[in-house]
Design a protein around this motif. Structure first.
Motif, short mmCIF file in Angstrom:
data_model
loop_
_atom_site.label_atom_id
_atom_site.label_comp_id
_atom_site.label_asym_id
_atom_site.label_seq_id
_atom_site.Cartn_x
_atom_site.Cartn_y
_atom_site.Cartn_z
N ALA A 159 5.48 6.61 -9.17
CA ALA A 159 5.79 5.34 -8.51
C ALA A 159 6.84 5.59 -7.44
O ALA A 159 7.71 6.47 -7.60
CB ALA A 159 6.29 4.33 -9.52
N ILE A 160 6.76 4.84 -6.36
CA ILE A 160 7.72 4.99 -5.27
C ILE A 160 8.67 3.79 -5.30
O ILE A 160 8.23 2.65 -5.15
CB ILE A 160 7.01 5.06 -3.91
CG1 ILE A 160 6.03 6.22 -3.89
CG2 ILE A 160 8.04 5.21 -2.78
CD1 ILE A 160 5.24 6.34 -2.58
N PRO A 161 9.96 4.03 -5.49
CA PRO A 161 10.90 2.89 -5.52
C PRO A 161 11.20 2.39 -4.11
O PRO A 161 10.98 3.09 -3.12
CB PRO A 161 12.16 3.52 -6.14
CG PRO A 161 12.09 4.95 -5.70
CD PRO A 161 10.63 5.31 -5.70
N ALA A 162 11.69 1.19 -4.01
CA ALA A 162 12.09 0.65 -2.72
C ALA A 162 13.33 1.40 -2.22
O ALA A 162 14.28 1.60 -2.98
CB ALA A 162 12.41 -0.83 -2.83
N PRO A 163 13.34 1.84 -0.96
CA PRO A 163 14.53 2.51 -0.43
C PRO A 163 15.73 1.58 -0.47
O PRO A 163 15.60 0.36 -0.28
CB PRO A 163 14.13 2.84 1.02
CG PRO A 163 12.64 2.78 1.05
CD PRO A 163 12.26 1.74 0.03
N ARG B 194 5.40 14.73 -0.14
CA ARG B 194 5.69 15.80 -1.11
C ARG B 194 6.77 15.36 -2.10
O ARG B 194 6.74 15.75 -3.28
CB ARG B 194 6.12 17.07 -0.38
CG ARG B 194 5.00 17.71 0.45
CD ARG B 194 5.41 19.09 0.94
NE ARG B 194 6.53 19.06 1.88
CZ ARG B 194 6.40 18.92 3.19
NH1 ARG B 194 5.19 18.78 3.73
NH2 ARG B 194 7.47 18.92 3.96
N ARG B 195 7.69 14.56 -1.62
CA ARG B 195 8.78 14.10 -2.50
C ARG B 195 8.27 13.19 -3.59
O ARG B 195 8.79 13.20 -4.71
CB ARG B 195 9.83 13.36 -1.65
CG ARG B 195 10.97 12.78 -2.43
CD ARG B 195 11.93 12.04 -1.51
NE ARG B 195 12.99 11.39 -2.24
CZ ARG B 195 13.91 10.59 -1.70
NH1 ARG B 195 13.88 10.37 -0.39
NH2 ARG B 195 14.84 10.02 -2.44
N PHE B 196 7.25 12.37 -3.27
CA PHE B 196 6.70 11.42 -4.23
C PHE B 196 5.24 11.79 -4.51
O PHE B 196 4.34 11.35 -3.78
CB PHE B 196 6.77 9.99 -3.69
CG PHE B 196 8.17 9.50 -3.44
CD1 PHE B 196 9.02 9.22 -4.51
CD2 PHE B 196 8.65 9.32 -2.14
CE1 PHE B 196 10.32 8.76 -4.28
CE2 PHE B 196 9.93 8.86 -1.91
CZ PHE B 196 10.77 8.58 -2.98
N PRO C 183 0.83 -1.21 0.00
CA PRO C 183 0.00 0.00 0.00
C PRO C 183 0.87 1.26 0.00
O PRO C 183 1.95 1.27 0.62
CB PRO C 183 -0.80 -0.13 1.30
CG PRO C 183 -0.77 -1.59 1.63
CD PRO C 183 0.55 -2.09 1.14
N ARG C 184 0.42 2.28 -0.67
CA ARG C 184 1.22 3.50 -0.79
C ARG C 184 1.63 4.09 0.57
O ARG C 184 2.79 4.50 0.74
CB ARG C 184 0.47 4.54 -1.63
CG ARG C 184 1.34 5.73 -2.04
CD ARG C 184 0.61 6.66 -2.99
NE ARG C 184 1.48 7.74 -3.43
CZ ARG C 184 2.33 7.65 -4.45
NH1 ARG C 184 2.41 6.52 -5.15
NH2 ARG C 184 3.10 8.67 -4.79
N PRO C 185 0.72 4.15 1.58
CA PRO C 185 1.15 4.67 2.88
C PRO C 185 2.32 3.88 3.49
O PRO C 185 3.20 4.46 4.13
CB PRO C 185 -0.11 4.56 3.74
CG PRO C 185 -1.23 4.64 2.77
CD PRO C 185 -0.73 3.91 1.56
#
Length: 218
Positions: free
Chosen positions: A170-174, A163-165, A132-134
């Motif tokens: 899409a959010i990459p894995a850290p 705000r960064r994404f 999930p995005r959160p």
């Protein structure tokens, strides 16, 4: 157990009466675990994939916490975490761990001991993309296990990560976050019995790499 509901008490009596013998076991520990896990799901246990992970630091000090099983096959048991967390640091210093599945309503436990390795990065990224995005944002925002001055600091970090994404991205894995696999040396299946004469059957990997089954005294 005092405080059990009638349904829970019935479940405990049912499983306690079944016992566990070597003839009941599957040929391999992954198959046996799948059987018991399916039983836990069918019984309606809350979060049957919750497992207690125990680690120790370089000085030998132990620590435990509950994590969620996210994959299991003949290579081992997979969970995901921040590699810079306390558990991550301890596993870098001492890559050995124990797992425990406490399925108390069924009078069952599964206890695992083994070494820990990182999962393939592609596997981590595939899993992360489905979160999930959160939860994705939290993986970037939380400096896990670090001391924080207050809750507001964590909330501010989360807002900054949002705000960064932007929502459409899409959010990459850290890079500091990913999967760990506990590669078992022993997998013990514990079935509670009356009079504390419990059944404990253990799959153990020998020095030759073969798996044997042993009964342990309760």
């Amino acid at each position: 157990m005092t405080g059990d509901t009638p349904d829970l008490a019935d479940m405990r009596r049912d499983y306690e009466g079944r016992g566990l013998d070597t003839a009941d076991l599957a040929a391999s520990w992954p198959e046996q675990f799948d059987r018991w896990f399916a039983d836990a799901v069918s019984a309606g246990l809350a979060e049957p994939n919750a497992m207690v992970l125990s680690t120790a630091d370089a000085a030998g000090w132990p620590s435990s916490r509950t994590v969620l099983l996210k994959g299991i096959d003949d290579r081992g048991f997979v969970f995901y975490t921040n590699y810079e967390s306390r558990k991550g640091a301890e596993l870098r210093a001492n890559p050995q761990a124990a797992l425990l599945f406490p399925w108390f309503p069924m009078m069952r436990q599964v206890a695992i001991r083994g070494t820990v390795v990182e999962v393939d990065r592609v596997e981590t990224e595939t899993y992360f993309a489905g979160r999930p995005r959160p939860s994705q944002i939290a993986a970037w925002a939380s400096p896990q296990s670090r001391v924080l001055p207050d809750r507001a600091t964590l909330d501010e970090r989360y807002a900054a990560t949002e705000r960064r994404f932007p929502a459409e991205s899409a959010i990459p894995a850290p890079p500091h976050w990913g999967g760990l696999r506990v590669v078992p040396e022993t997998v013990e299946f514990w079935q509670g019995r009356g009079g504390r004469l419990h059944d404990r059957l253990r799959y153990r990997r020998t020095d030759q790499g073969e798996w044997i089954i042993e009964r342990l005294a309760p």
